[in-house]
Design a protein around this motif. Sequence first.
Motif, mmCIF file in Angstrom:
data_model
loop_
_atom_site.group_PDB
_atom_site.id
_atom_site.type_symbol
_atom_site.label_atom_id
_atom_site.label_comp_id
_atom_site.label_asym_id
_atom_site.label_seq_id
_atom_site.Cartn_x
_atom_site.Cartn_y
_atom_site.Cartn_z
ATOM 1 N N LYS A 165 -5.478 10.394 1.733
ATOM 2 C CA LYS A 165 -5.754 10.204 0.095
ATOM 3 C C LYS A 165 -4.602 10.144 -0.619
ATOM 4 O O LYS A 165 -4.788 9.426 -1.796
ATOM 5 C CB LYS A 165 -6.819 11.381 -0.369
ATOM 6 N N PHE A 166 -3.842 10.966 0.107
ATOM 7 C CA PHE A 166 -2.177 10.578 -0.978
ATOM 8 C C PHE A 166 -1.667 9.542 -1.293
ATOM 9 O O PHE A 166 -1.465 8.433 -2.518
ATOM 10 C CB PHE A 166 -1.389 11.268 -0.521
ATOM 11 N N LEU A 167 -1.496 8.505 0.112
ATOM 12 C CA LEU A 167 -1.135 7.384 0.284
ATOM 13 C C LEU A 167 -2.465 6.299 -1.062
ATOM 14 O O LEU A 167 -1.981 5.323 -1.852
ATOM 15 C CB LEU A 167 -1.480 6.551 1.689
ATOM 16 N N ASP A 168 -3.811 6.733 -0.807
ATOM 17 C CA ASP A 168 -4.633 6.026 -1.516
ATOM 18 C C ASP A 168 -4.100 5.553 -3.236
ATOM 19 O O ASP A 168 -4.083 4.905 -3.954
ATOM 20 C CB ASP A 168 -5.671 6.110 -1.106
ATOM 21 N N TYR A 169 -3.920 7.181 -3.524
ATOM 22 C CA TYR A 169 -3.822 7.600 -4.723
ATOM 23 C C TYR A 169 -2.694 7.234 -5.097
ATOM 24 O O TYR A 169 -1.984 6.777 -6.522
ATOM 25 C CB TYR A 169 -3.411 9.010 -4.685
ATOM 26 N N ALA A 170 -1.641 7.126 -4.432
ATOM 27 C CA ALA A 170 -0.010 6.231 -5.295
ATOM 28 C C ALA A 170 0.139 4.617 -4.803
ATOM 29 O O ALA A 170 0.735 4.030 -5.042
ATOM 30 C CB ALA A 170 1.255 7.483 -4.063
ATOM 31 N N ARG A 171 -0.651 4.091 -3.879
ATOM 32 C CA ARG A 171 -1.254 2.264 -4.527
ATOM 33 C C ARG A 171 -0.624 1.914 -5.620
ATOM 34 O O ARG A 171 -1.053 3.076 -6.807
ATOM 35 C CB ARG A 171 -2.552 2.754 -4.401
ATOM 36 N N ALA A 172 -0.100 1.115 -5.704
ATOM 37 C CA ALA A 172 0.494 0.265 -6.702
ATOM 38 C C ALA A 172 -0.790 0.081 -7.969
ATOM 39 O O ALA A 172 -2.446 -0.096 -7.425
ATOM 40 C CB ALA A 172 1.148 -0.754 -7.063
ATOM 41 N N ASP A 173 -0.896 -0.272 -8.574
ATOM 42 C CA ASP A 173 -1.774 0.317 -10.017
ATOM 43 C C ASP A 173 -2.615 -1.313 -9.929
ATOM 44 O O ASP A 173 -3.424 -1.944 -10.881
ATOM 45 C CB ASP A 173 -1.707 0.325 -11.284
ATOM 46 N N HIS A 174 -2.019 -2.753 -9.785
ATOM 47 C CA HIS A 174 -2.232 -3.843 -9.717
ATOM 48 C C HIS A 174 -2.371 -4.631 -8.160
ATOM 49 O O HIS A 174 -2.222 -4.087 -6.756
ATOM 50 C CB HIS A 174 -1.349 -5.200 -10.043
ATOM 51 N N LEU A 175 -3.526 -4.793 -8.933
ATOM 52 C CA LEU A 175 -4.490 -6.297 -7.459
ATOM 53 C C LEU A 175 -5.383 -7.244 -7.790
ATOM 54 O O LEU A 175 -4.760 -7.483 -9.421
ATOM 55 C CB LEU A 175 -5.971 -4.921 -7.179
ATOM 56 N N SER A 176 -5.352 -8.345 -7.042
ATOM 57 C CA SER A 176 -6.234 -9.133 -7.188
ATOM 58 C C SER A 176 -7.625 -9.419 -6.893
ATOM 59 O O SER A 176 -7.785 -9.018 -6.295
ATOM 60 C CB SER A 176 -5.672 -11.014 -6.439
ATOM 61 N N THR A 177 -8.172 -9.573 -8.490
ATOM 62 C CA THR A 177 -9.312 -9.935 -7.852
ATOM 63 C C THR A 177 -10.351 -11.108 -7.765
ATOM 64 O O THR A 177 -9.867 -12.034 -8.187
ATOM 65 C CB THR A 177 -10.864 -9.469 -9.516
ATOM 66 N N SER A 178 -11.619 -11.033 -7.432
ATOM 67 C CA SER A 178 -11.873 -12.126 -7.034
ATOM 68 C C SER A 178 -13.537 -12.215 -7.062
ATOM 69 O O SER A 178 -13.856 -10.543 -7.730
ATOM 70 C CB SER A 178 -11.442 -12.536 -5.674
ATOM 71 N N GLU A 180 6.309 6.669 -12.844
ATOM 72 C CA GLU A 180 5.387 6.823 -12.085
ATOM 73 C C GLU A 180 5.306 6.194 -10.485
ATOM 74 O O GLU A 180 5.358 5.938 -9.814
ATOM 75 C CB GLU A 180 4.359 5.558 -12.129
ATOM 76 N N GLN A 181 6.858 5.005 -10.683
ATOM 77 C CA GLN A 181 7.531 4.530 -9.897
ATOM 78 C C GLN A 181 8.624 5.283 -9.252
ATOM 79 O O GLN A 181 7.968 5.688 -7.964
ATOM 80 C CB GLN A 181 7.823 3.954 -10.230
ATOM 81 N N GLU A 182 7.893 7.181 -9.468
ATOM 82 C CA GLU A 182 9.251 8.043 -9.048
ATOM 83 C C GLU A 182 7.870 8.996 -7.732
ATOM 84 O O GLU A 182 7.429 9.106 -6.459
ATOM 85 C CB GLU A 182 10.278 9.343 -9.086
ATOM 86 N N ARG A 183 7.616 8.963 -8.960
ATOM 87 C CA ARG A 183 5.331 9.754 -8.186
ATOM 88 C C ARG A 183 5.063 8.800 -7.359
ATOM 89 O O ARG A 183 4.738 9.534 -6.011
ATOM 90 C CB ARG A 183 4.144 9.763 -8.600
ATOM 91 N N ALA A 184 4.964 7.652 -6.994
ATOM 92 C CA ALA A 184 4.392 6.869 -6.414
ATOM 93 C C ALA A 184 5.061 7.096 -4.697
ATOM 94 O O ALA A 184 4.217 7.093 -3.440
ATOM 95 C CB ALA A 184 3.812 5.503 -7.071
ATOM 96 N N LEU A 185 6.827 6.662 -4.995
ATOM 97 C CA LEU A 185 7.740 6.573 -4.008
ATOM 98 C C LEU A 185 7.479 8.427 -3.328
ATOM 99 O O LEU A 185 7.381 8.137 -2.559
ATOM 100 C CB LEU A 185 8.988 6.375 -4.237
ATOM 101 N N MET A 186 7.144 8.905 -4.080
ATOM 102 C CA MET A 186 7.784 10.443 -3.775
ATOM 103 C C MET A 186 6.532 11.157 -2.393
ATOM 104 O O MET A 186 6.253 11.305 -1.581
ATOM 105 C CB MET A 186 7.507 11.835 -4.741
ATOM 106 N N LEU A 187 4.757 10.408 -3.120
ATOM 107 C CA LEU A 187 3.715 10.528 -1.854
ATOM 108 C C LEU A 187 3.819 9.685 -1.044
ATOM 109 O O LEU A 187 3.546 10.526 0.091
ATOM 110 C CB LEU A 187 2.983 10.671 -3.305
ATOM 111 N N ALA A 188 4.324 8.283 -1.155
ATOM 112 C CA ALA A 188 4.437 8.003 0.202
ATOM 113 C C ALA A 188 5.072 8.379 1.314
ATOM 114 O O ALA A 188 5.263 8.124 2.166
ATOM 115 C CB ALA A 188 4.483 6.567 -0.117
ATOM 116 N N GLY A 189 6.284 8.687 0.316
ATOM 117 C CA GLY A 189 7.524 9.560 1.211
ATOM 118 C C GLY A 189 7.127 10.738 2.280
ATOM 119 O O GLY A 189 7.430 10.631 2.916
ATOM 120 N N ILE A 190 6.251 11.046 1.536
ATOM 121 C CA ILE A 190 5.770 12.775 2.277
ATOM 122 C C ILE A 190 4.835 12.278 2.885
ATOM 123 O O ILE A 190 4.780 13.271 3.923
ATOM 124 C CB ILE A 190 5.559 13.881 0.347
ATOM 125 N N SER A 191 4.127 11.524 2.428
ATOM 126 C CA SER A 191 2.615 11.314 3.226
ATOM 127 C C SER A 191 4.015 10.461 4.587
ATOM 128 O O SER A 191 2.769 10.732 6.092
ATOM 129 C CB SER A 191 1.755 10.112 2.477
#
Length: 461
Positions: A299-312, A248-259
């Motif tokens: 869209k690539f960047l949105d999909y590669a975004r980390a899975d955790h977020l703070s809700t309110s 998952e980390q490599e996928r996110a890093l790859m998509l972010a790097g390519i983008s």
Amino acid sequence: MNLSIDRKRKGPDTAAAPLELPRPRGVSLFWRTFFFLALLLLGCILAWLQTFRALEFEPRTLQSAQQLGSLVNLSRAALKNADAIGRVALVKTLADEEGVRVLPREPNDQFKPYDQDALAKRVSEELTHRMGKGTLVAREVNSTEGLWVGFNIDADRYWLQADPARISVVAGTTWLVWLSIAVLLSLAGAALIARLINRPLKNLSFAAGRVREGDFAASHLDEGVATSEIREVNIGFNRMAQRLSKVEQERALMLAGISHDLRTPLARLRLETEMSVSDEQAKTHMAADIEQVNAIIDKFLDYARADHLSTSRISLNAAIDAAVFSLEHDERLTIKLDVPDDVMVIGDAVELQRVFSNLLENAIRYGRTPGTDKAQVEIGARVKDKAVLIKFRDRGPGVAPDQLARLTQPFFRGDTARTSASGAGLGLAIVEKTIARMGGEFVLASTGTGGLAAHIKLQRA
């Protein structure tokens, strides 16, 4: 403002039906294990009880008859060989020391046979067999209860009254108390065993759920447990989670790097187009293509975004209005709203706005009403218990039922009826992923009158 919005339209298609269907309920593994263990232990207790009573009945009968017969024979022999004064002393001693009374038996004595239960009948038969015919065994003589045995000394007839407790079985209350204790201990033991058996499975289920949500750090299982099979499963699961986390980390890093690396040449192409291309129509088309590539990168960047977020606690109306506002100049979209005021949900304001924007953009691209160049979108929401059910519905050509489940897969797009525009095929995948990160549910369904409906279930604040 070119966007047409109809608010508070009470329409028929605002219920998020797929998310309201009752989920199948089943018995948990703990209760199944507990039930079978308890059933097994209770069956063993009852079988043991019946076996014990069956084995106890005959020996107790023989022992009681022997003791009582010996008491009668000894008493008869002692009385037979004693003189008149000695008999009086002997009768008094038996009454005081042994609780046994010896009384003359008169012809008009009224008595009831000792036959009130199976044990009493068996004792009577055994005494008669040991002491000969003419022996009487009674449970009551002249309205006096007790264990009475009639015997003869030459021509004289006597009654010997003994304590009935000499041959009584264990009382029913005693059996009930011990049986209740055994049942309670068995149930407690079954619960303990079921808990010990199911605890590793419960931990594994929790860890698998955390992996599904993308929380790899909280999915670590204990690798030092004593049970070898559980230890091997935990080690294998931890290694799998580590590999998934790394992928998952490599996928996110790859998509972010390519983008990121594509931004610079695209910017140069855009500048070169503006400065070098003299044909306005060609320039417009080239600029549109560059913007489309930029949108795909987003869209690539949105999909590669980390899975955790703070809700309110956020306003549903505000998130929808923000998404609608970003498309207010788009003439291809008509929106009809039926959303109650002051509905608060648990989520992330920016991410929820992105979800609604993706759904609206998806409707513009693929959900235009046949025969027109506009997408008619109906947005409805209602509160149910602790959840808020939201529905986005278009009037487009719809999607085949066998393709609904695949629409949320990355890079998948439906049939040609809904693919008149190009895109990355990540919009609905991003929507599903974002809703899941906020603790909600996302389901796609075909409507009965045509079009595609997106159902969202969020936690009510």
